[in-house]
Scaffold this motif. Structure first.
Motif, short mmCIF file in Angstrom:
data_model
loop_
_atom_site.label_atom_id
_atom_site.label_comp_id
_atom_site.label_asym_id
_atom_site.label_seq_id
_atom_site.Cartn_x
_atom_site.Cartn_y
_atom_site.Cartn_z
N MET A 1 0.86 -1.16 -0.11
CA MET A 1 -0.20 0.22 0.07
C MET A 1 0.82 1.15 -0.13
SD MET A 1 -3.11 0.78 -0.17
CE MET A 1 -4.03 2.25 -0.18
N SER A 2 2.15 1.28 0.49
CA SER A 2 2.93 2.26 0.79
C SER A 2 3.36 2.77 -0.61
CB SER A 2 4.14 1.97 1.43
OG SER A 2 4.99 0.96 0.89
N HIS A 3 3.15 1.99 -1.79
CA HIS A 3 3.73 2.53 -3.13
C HIS A 3 2.64 3.47 -3.70
CE1 HIS A 3 1.60 -1.47 -3.34
NE2 HIS A 3 1.06 -0.91 -4.50
N TRP A 4 1.27 3.44 -3.13
CA TRP A 4 0.17 4.38 -3.61
C TRP A 4 0.37 5.61 -2.77
CZ3 TRP A 4 -1.98 3.63 -8.12
CH2 TRP A 4 -2.27 2.45 -8.55
N ILE A 5 0.92 5.52 -1.57
CA ILE A 5 1.22 6.74 -0.89
C ILE A 5 2.29 7.53 -1.49
CG2 ILE A 5 2.20 7.65 1.16
CD1 ILE A 5 0.50 5.34 2.64
N TYR A 6 3.21 6.72 -1.96
CA TYR A 6 4.61 7.28 -2.73
C TYR A 6 4.07 8.02 -3.94
CZ TYR A 6 7.62 4.59 0.24
OH TYR A 6 8.20 4.18 1.33
N PHE A 46 9.63 10.44 -5.37
CA PHE A 46 8.73 9.60 -4.85
C PHE A 46 7.95 8.71 -6.02
CE2 PHE A 46 9.11 11.92 -1.19
CZ PHE A 46 9.01 10.88 0.04
N LEU A 49 10.22 5.65 -6.34
CA LEU A 49 9.80 4.66 -5.18
C LEU A 49 8.39 4.06 -5.55
CD1 LEU A 49 10.53 6.53 -2.17
CD2 LEU A 49 11.83 4.93 -3.14
N ALA A 50 7.60 4.45 -6.19
CA ALA A 50 6.08 4.07 -6.62
C ALA A 50 6.40 3.15 -7.54
CB ALA A 50 5.26 5.20 -6.71
N GLN A 53 6.57 -0.83 -7.39
CA GLN A 53 5.50 -1.81 -7.27
C GLN A 53 4.49 -1.57 -8.35
OE1 GLN A 53 5.25 -4.22 -4.93
NE2 GLN A 53 7.21 -4.07 -4.77
N SER A 110 -1.67 -4.02 -8.38
CA SER A 110 -1.67 -4.32 -6.77
C SER A 110 -1.76 -5.72 -6.35
CB SER A 110 -3.18 -3.82 -6.48
OG SER A 110 -3.34 -2.29 -6.84
#
Length: 110
Positions: A1-6, A46, A49-50, A53, A110
C-alpha cells in the motif's frame, strides 16, 4: 500500500511545482523558482519509489490524470482560470479513464 502513498506524494509534489511555475515568472523570481525545483525533486523521487511496485503505465496515468485535475483546480482558485462545459467534460473523461484503468483493467499492479 505504501507505493500508492508514494505516488500520492509524487503527484502533490508535481502539482506544487507546476503551480509555482506561474509565480516564478520564467525563473526570474527566486523563491517560486526554488519551490518549482523542490516540488519536482520530491515528485520524481517519490515516483521512482512508487514505480518499484506500480506498473509505469498505470502510475503515469494516475499521475497525469490527477495532476491535470488538481492543477486545473488550483489555476481556477489562484489565477481565476475559467473552464467552459467542454473543459469540465474533458477533465471528467480523463479522471474516468484513470478510474477505468485502476478499477477494471487487468494491468493493475496491486
Amino acid at each position: 500500500m505504501s507505493h500508492w502513498i508514494y505516488l500520492g506524494i509524487a503527484i502533490i509534489g508535481e502539482v506544487i511545482g507546476t503551480s509555482a511555475l506561474k509565480f516564478s515568472e520564467g525563473f526570474t523570481k527566486l523563491v517560486p523558482s526554488l519551490v518549482v525545483v523542490l516540488g519536482y525533486s520530491i515528485a520524481f523521487y517519490f515516483l521512482a519509489l512508487a514505480l518499484k511496485q506500480i506498473p509505469v503505465g498505470i502510475a503515469y496515468a494516475v499521475w497525469a490524470g490527477l495532476g491535470i485535475a488538481l492543477v486545473t483546480l488550483i489555476a481556477w482558485v489562484l489565477y481565476g482560470q475559467k473552464l467552459d462545459v467542454w473543459g469540465f467534460v474533458g477533465i471528467g473523461l480523463i479522471v474516468s479513464g484513470v478510474a477505468v484503468l485502476n478499477l477494471l483493467a487487468k494491468t493493475n499492479g496491486s
